[in-house]
Design a protein around this motif. Structure first.
Motif, short mmCIF file in Angstrom:
data_model
loop_
_atom_site.label_atom_id
_atom_site.label_comp_id
_atom_site.label_asym_id
_atom_site.label_seq_id
_atom_site.Cartn_x
_atom_site.Cartn_y
_atom_site.Cartn_z
N LYS A 172 0.84 -1.20 0.00
CA LYS A 172 0.00 0.00 0.00
C LYS A 172 0.88 1.25 0.00
CE LYS A 172 -3.75 -2.29 2.52
NZ LYS A 172 -4.60 -2.25 3.75
N MET A 173 0.27 2.38 -0.26
CA MET A 173 1.03 3.62 -0.48
C MET A 173 1.41 4.33 0.82
SD MET A 173 -1.97 6.22 -1.69
CE MET A 173 -3.53 6.33 -0.78
N VAL A 174 2.43 5.18 0.68
CA VAL A 174 2.74 6.21 1.66
C VAL A 174 2.13 7.50 1.12
CG1 VAL A 174 4.55 7.59 2.76
CG2 VAL A 174 4.89 5.13 2.41
N PHE A 175 1.24 8.09 1.88
CA PHE A 175 0.53 9.30 1.44
C PHE A 175 1.10 10.50 2.19
CE2 PHE A 175 -2.90 12.39 1.15
CZ PHE A 175 -3.37 12.21 -0.15
N PHE A 176 1.62 11.47 1.44
CA PHE A 176 2.21 12.67 2.05
C PHE A 176 1.30 13.86 1.82
CE2 PHE A 176 4.84 16.35 2.60
CZ PHE A 176 5.80 15.99 3.54
N GLU A 177 0.97 14.58 2.90
CA GLU A 177 0.07 15.72 2.82
C GLU A 177 0.72 16.93 3.51
OE1 GLU A 177 -1.86 18.06 3.20
OE2 GLU A 177 -3.88 17.72 2.50
N PRO A 178 1.03 18.01 2.75
CA PRO A 178 1.69 19.18 3.34
C PRO A 178 0.74 20.29 3.78
CG PRO A 178 1.71 19.41 0.98
CD PRO A 178 0.94 18.13 1.28
N TYR A 233 -9.83 8.88 -1.41
CA TYR A 233 -8.74 8.27 -2.17
C TYR A 233 -7.94 7.30 -1.30
CZ TYR A 233 -4.49 7.95 -5.02
OH TYR A 233 -3.42 7.50 -5.75
N MET A 234 -7.65 7.72 -0.07
CA MET A 234 -6.86 6.88 0.83
C MET A 234 -7.58 5.58 1.16
SD MET A 234 -5.41 9.78 3.42
CE MET A 234 -5.00 8.56 4.66
N VAL A 235 -8.87 5.69 1.47
CA VAL A 235 -9.64 4.51 1.85
C VAL A 235 -9.82 3.57 0.66
CG1 VAL A 235 -11.88 3.70 2.68
CG2 VAL A 235 -10.83 5.71 3.73
N THR A 236 -10.05 4.16 -0.51
CA THR A 236 -10.28 3.36 -1.72
C THR A 236 -9.02 2.65 -2.20
OG1 THR A 236 -12.02 4.89 -2.42
CG2 THR A 236 -11.12 3.41 -4.09
N GLU A 237 -7.90 3.38 -2.24
CA GLU A 237 -6.66 2.85 -2.79
C GLU A 237 -5.85 2.05 -1.77
OE1 GLU A 237 -5.75 3.06 -5.96
OE2 GLU A 237 -7.63 4.11 -6.40
N GLY A 238 -6.08 2.30 -0.49
CA GLY A 238 -5.32 1.61 0.55
C GLY A 238 -4.08 2.39 0.92
N CYS A 239 -3.89 2.62 2.20
CA CYS A 239 -2.78 3.45 2.67
C CYS A 239 -2.08 2.76 3.84
CB CYS A 239 -3.29 4.83 3.10
SG CYS A 239 -2.02 5.96 3.66
N ALA A 240 -0.77 2.66 3.77
CA ALA A 240 0.00 2.05 4.85
C ALA A 240 0.51 3.08 5.83
CB ALA A 240 1.18 1.26 4.28
N SER A 241 0.80 4.28 5.32
CA SER A 241 1.36 5.32 6.18
C SER A 241 0.95 6.69 5.68
CB SER A 241 2.89 5.21 6.22
OG SER A 241 3.46 6.25 6.99
N LEU A 242 0.51 7.53 6.59
CA LEU A 242 0.14 8.91 6.29
C LEU A 242 1.14 9.84 6.96
CD1 LEU A 242 -1.78 11.25 5.36
CD2 LEU A 242 -3.00 10.89 7.53
N VAL A 243 1.75 10.74 6.18
CA VAL A 243 2.66 11.74 6.74
C VAL A 243 2.05 13.12 6.47
CG1 VAL A 243 4.99 12.70 6.74
CG2 VAL A 243 4.65 10.25 6.28
N MET A 244 1.66 13.81 7.53
CA MET A 244 1.04 15.13 7.42
C MET A 244 1.88 16.15 8.18
SD MET A 244 -3.05 14.44 7.91
CE MET A 244 -3.51 16.09 7.34
N VAL A 245 2.60 16.99 7.49
CA VAL A 245 3.39 18.04 8.14
C VAL A 245 3.24 19.32 7.33
CG1 VAL A 245 5.08 16.57 9.28
CG2 VAL A 245 5.46 17.23 6.92
N GLY A 246 3.09 20.44 8.02
CA GLY A 246 2.94 21.71 7.34
C GLY A 246 1.92 22.60 8.00
N GLY A 268 -0.32 14.21 -2.00
CA GLY A 268 -1.64 14.80 -2.16
C GLY A 268 -1.71 16.14 -1.46
N THR A 269 -2.35 17.11 -2.07
CA THR A 269 -2.37 18.44 -1.48
C THR A 269 -3.68 19.17 -1.76
OG1 THR A 269 -1.19 20.56 -1.35
CG2 THR A 269 -1.27 19.47 -3.50
#
Length: 260
Positions: free
Chosen positions: A59-65, A151-164, A103-104
């Motif tokens: 599954k993906m690593v999703f980065f959100e700034p 998108y996260m729930v549908t595609e599957g997410c292993a790790s979420l990184v939210m900084v900013g 993703g932003t």
């Protein structure tokens, strides 16, 4: 003509202290002398664990700034710090072969983020694995956060990184990470939004931890020196506060003494 204005001299004292301290640390950089060390931050180590989990699960690593503001104001340093963490995260993903998605809900830093991510894959010798389609603008505000969550729930997410830079709607994304079973790692220098990460994130960057993490992953001595200068000023102000409390307790008129 009065050179020093009554009541403003403490501003001058702080300015002199800031200038001298900054000059001292810049001198140490120029002379290749060691700078103060920055403690390791658990949330930063968790990013590496999250990338490993992404490789294991596929599954993906999703980065959100967040809003990713670069046009001016107090939010710019937070965005720049987030970009340093982005470079660290995307390069780890490139190195280990984890799927990385940026993703932003803000467009100002989008070209910068694209360049950073592409450079990360080139640095690891994996230019062919760079996927520009995985850099996604979901729309602004609350609706954009809702789209990210879906998108996260549908595609599957292993790790979420939210900084900013974040607002209350970031809770929507953090909630989606929990529903998808992802490790949530995040934080902001906005004290008013720390409650969201305290509630919903597994690992958090508390306020200035974001800048410390940025300095750690960038390896830039100038960035480290600015953190050291800030700490010197904090120690000075804290010491002055303690002295004031003691003097007031002893009956001295500390407020009058401070009217320089």
């Amino acid at each position: 003509m009065q050179i020093l204005a009554l009541g403003r001299n403490w501003d001058l004292v702080l300015f002199i202290l800031l200038s001298v301290t900054l000059g001292y640390y810049l001198w140490r950089i120029r002379m290749n002398k060691p700078l103060p060390t920055i403690r390791r931050i658990p949330a930063l180590d968790a990013i590496e664990d999250g990338v490993g989990r992404s490789v294991e699960t596929g599954k993906m690593v999703f980065f959100e700034p967040g809003s990713a503001v670069l046009s001016g104001g107090p939010f710019v340093p937070m965005t720049l710090a987030a970009m340093n963490v982005l470079r660290y995260t995307s390069r780890l993903c490139a190195k280990r072969g984890a799927k990385f998605v940026y993703g932003t809900v803000g467009t100002e830093a989008l070209p910068l983020a694209q360049g950073i991510i592409e450079e990360s894959y080139k640095a690891e010798g994996k230019s062919e694995e760079y996927r520009p389609e995985n850099i996604i603008y979901f729309g602004s505000g609350f609706s954009g956060n809702m789209a990210e969550s879906s998108y996260m729930v549908t595609e599957g997410c292993a790790s979420l990184v939210m900084v900013g830079v974040f607002y209350t709607s970031c809770l929507v994304v953090l909630g989606a990470s929990a529903r998808s079973g992802a490790i949530a790692i995040g934080g902001t220098a906005r004290w008013i939004m720390m409650y969201a990460f305290g509630i919903a994130a597994d690992y958090i960057f508390i306020m200035e931890d974001l800048y410390a993490a940025s300095a750690l992953v960038s390896g830039d001595p100038a960035t480290t020196s600015t953190l050291a200068v800030e700490d010197v000023l904090k120690i000075f102000v804290l010491g002055l506060t303690i002295v004031g409390i003691v003097l007031v307790g002893l009956g001295f008129k500390f407020a009058d003494m401070m009217k320089l």
